[in-house]
Design a protein around this motif. Structure first.
Motif, PDB file in Angstrom:
ATOM      1  N   ARG A  78      -8.131 -22.359  52.283  1.00 30.61           N
ATOM      2  CA  ARG A  78      -8.197 -21.253  53.380  1.00 30.61           C
ATOM      3  C   ARG A  78      -9.328 -20.336  52.990  1.00 30.61           C
ATOM      4  O   ARG A  78      -9.689 -19.416  53.653  1.00 30.61           O
ATOM      5  N   PHE A  79      -9.916 -20.451  51.714  1.00 30.74           N
ATOM      6  CA  PHE A  79     -11.006 -19.373  51.352  1.00 30.74           C
ATOM      7  C   PHE A  79     -12.275 -20.081  51.950  1.00 30.74           C
ATOM      8  O   PHE A  79     -12.619 -21.116  51.852  1.00 30.74           O
ATOM      9  N   GLU A  80     -13.146 -18.960  52.652  1.00 31.58           N
ATOM     10  CA  GLU A  80     -14.396 -19.427  53.098  1.00 31.58           C
ATOM     11  C   GLU A  80     -15.448 -18.836  52.329  1.00 31.58           C
ATOM     12  O   GLU A  80     -16.554 -19.073  52.549  1.00 31.58           O
ATOM     13  N   ARG A  81     -15.348 -17.752  51.503  1.00 31.29           N
ATOM     14  CA  ARG A  81     -16.356 -17.182  50.594  1.00 31.29           C
ATOM     15  C   ARG A  81     -15.604 -16.346  49.479  1.00 31.29           C
ATOM     16  O   ARG A  81     -14.609 -15.661  49.859  1.00 31.29           O
ATOM     17  N   VAL A  82     -16.210 -16.338  48.401  1.00 33.51           N
ATOM     18  CA  VAL A  82     -15.692 -15.642  47.342  1.00 33.51           C
ATOM     19  C   VAL A  82     -16.700 -14.971  46.635  1.00 33.51           C
ATOM     20  O   VAL A  82     -17.840 -15.605  46.095  1.00 33.51           O
ATOM     21  N   GLU A  83     -16.707 -13.631  46.141  1.00 33.77           N
ATOM     22  CA  GLU A  83     -17.655 -13.098  45.524  1.00 33.77           C
ATOM     23  C   GLU A  83     -17.033 -12.367  44.437  1.00 33.77           C
ATOM     24  O   GLU A  83     -15.814 -12.019  44.399  1.00 33.77           O
ATOM     25  N   LEU A  84     -17.490 -12.525  43.053  1.00 34.15           N
ATOM     26  CA  LEU A  84     -16.841 -12.057  41.755  1.00 34.15           C
ATOM     27  C   LEU A  84     -17.246 -10.806  41.582  1.00 34.15           C
ATOM     28  O   LEU A  84     -18.500 -10.345  42.067  1.00 34.15           O
ATOM     29  N   LEU A  85     -16.521  -9.773  41.231  1.00 32.58           N
ATOM     30  CA  LEU A  85     -16.384  -8.278  41.095  1.00 32.58           C
ATOM     31  C   LEU A  85     -16.487  -8.171  39.653  1.00 32.58           C
ATOM     32  O   LEU A  85     -15.998  -8.465  38.834  1.00 32.58           O
ATOM     33  N   ASP A  86     -17.258  -6.913  39.482  1.00 30.89           N
ATOM     34  CA  ASP A  86     -17.285  -6.568  37.787  1.00 30.89           C
ATOM     35  C   ASP A  86     -16.413  -5.417  37.733  1.00 30.89           C
ATOM     36  O   ASP A  86     -16.490  -4.425  37.346  1.00 30.89           O
ATOM     37  N   ALA A  87     -14.908  -5.949  37.866  1.00 31.08           N
ATOM     38  CA  ALA A  87     -13.810  -4.971  37.482  1.00 31.08           C
ATOM     39  C   ALA A  87     -12.776  -5.851  37.235  1.00 31.08           C
ATOM     40  O   ALA A  87     -12.415  -7.120  37.635  1.00 31.08           O
TER      41      ALA A  87
END
Length: 196
Positions: A78-87
């Motif tokens: 169900r994920f359509e986009r994922v962005e890794l965060l610097d936290a």
């Protein structure tokens, strides 16, 4: 329930890799996630805690910014986009992954409560419960007429109910009353469908 192996749902390799990376590196993610039954995804800020693979399904166990107290499990397809965060991921206080998995059984949870199941099974159909108990609370009494009376504390999940339903007429629910009444209603509906 795991005896039927369904085809694995499609998940893009990029999304899968980013989610696994976020879990491994314990970093937050921003994602477009489509809730069940919705046509369009919503943006979510998540704190990945782990991955669980159950049958053909892969689930992300995570916290969300909008609800920092209740962990969730989300199917990867169900994920359509994922962005890794610097936290760094923030884990809830006293979170126990094994306890979370056991409590939820990764079925659709009706409530957070456990209930005591008492049911009579056909011994031939439920013989495996003598060798592979439902859990450590299970007790079994062998009855006449090739029957087993099974008692256990069970999570209140759709998955467990579906497992019970798979026995058809080879199980009779005695307790809890709410579940027995639900099975009565289902049996009446089935009788209407198959009365011819």
């Amino acid at each position: 329930p795991e005896s039927i192996r369904f085809k694995e749902p499609k998940v893009s390799m990029e999304i899968r890799q980013k989610i696994y990376q976020a879990v491994y590196e314990r970093t937050q993610i921003k994602a477009l996630y489509k809730k069940r039954g919705k046509k369009t995804p919503d943006e979510r800020h998540m704190h990945p805690l782990g991955i669980v693979i159950k049958g053909s399904m892969h689930y992300l166990i995570c916290m969300m910014n909008e609800d920092p107290k209740e962990p969730r499990y989300l199917p990867l397809q169900r994920f359509e986009r994922v962005e890794l965060l610097d936290a760094a991921t923030r884990e809830p206080k006293n979170f126990d992954m094994e306890d979370f998995i056991h409590k939820n059984n990764l079925g659709f949870t009706y409530s957070d409560d456990l209930y005591t199941l008492v049911a009579i099974f056909d011994k031939t159909m439920a013989f495996h419960l003598l060798e592979t108990p439902l859990n450590d609370t299970q007790t079994i009494e062998e009855l006449d007429s090739n029957k087993l009376k099974v008692k256990a504390r069970i999570p209140d999940t759709l998955q467990f109910e579906q497992w019970l339903m798979s026995f058809g007429s080879d199980v009779e629910i005695l307790k809890p009353k709410k579940l027995r009444d639900k099975f009565k209603k289902i049996s009446r509906k089935l009788n209407q469908i198959y009365k011819d």
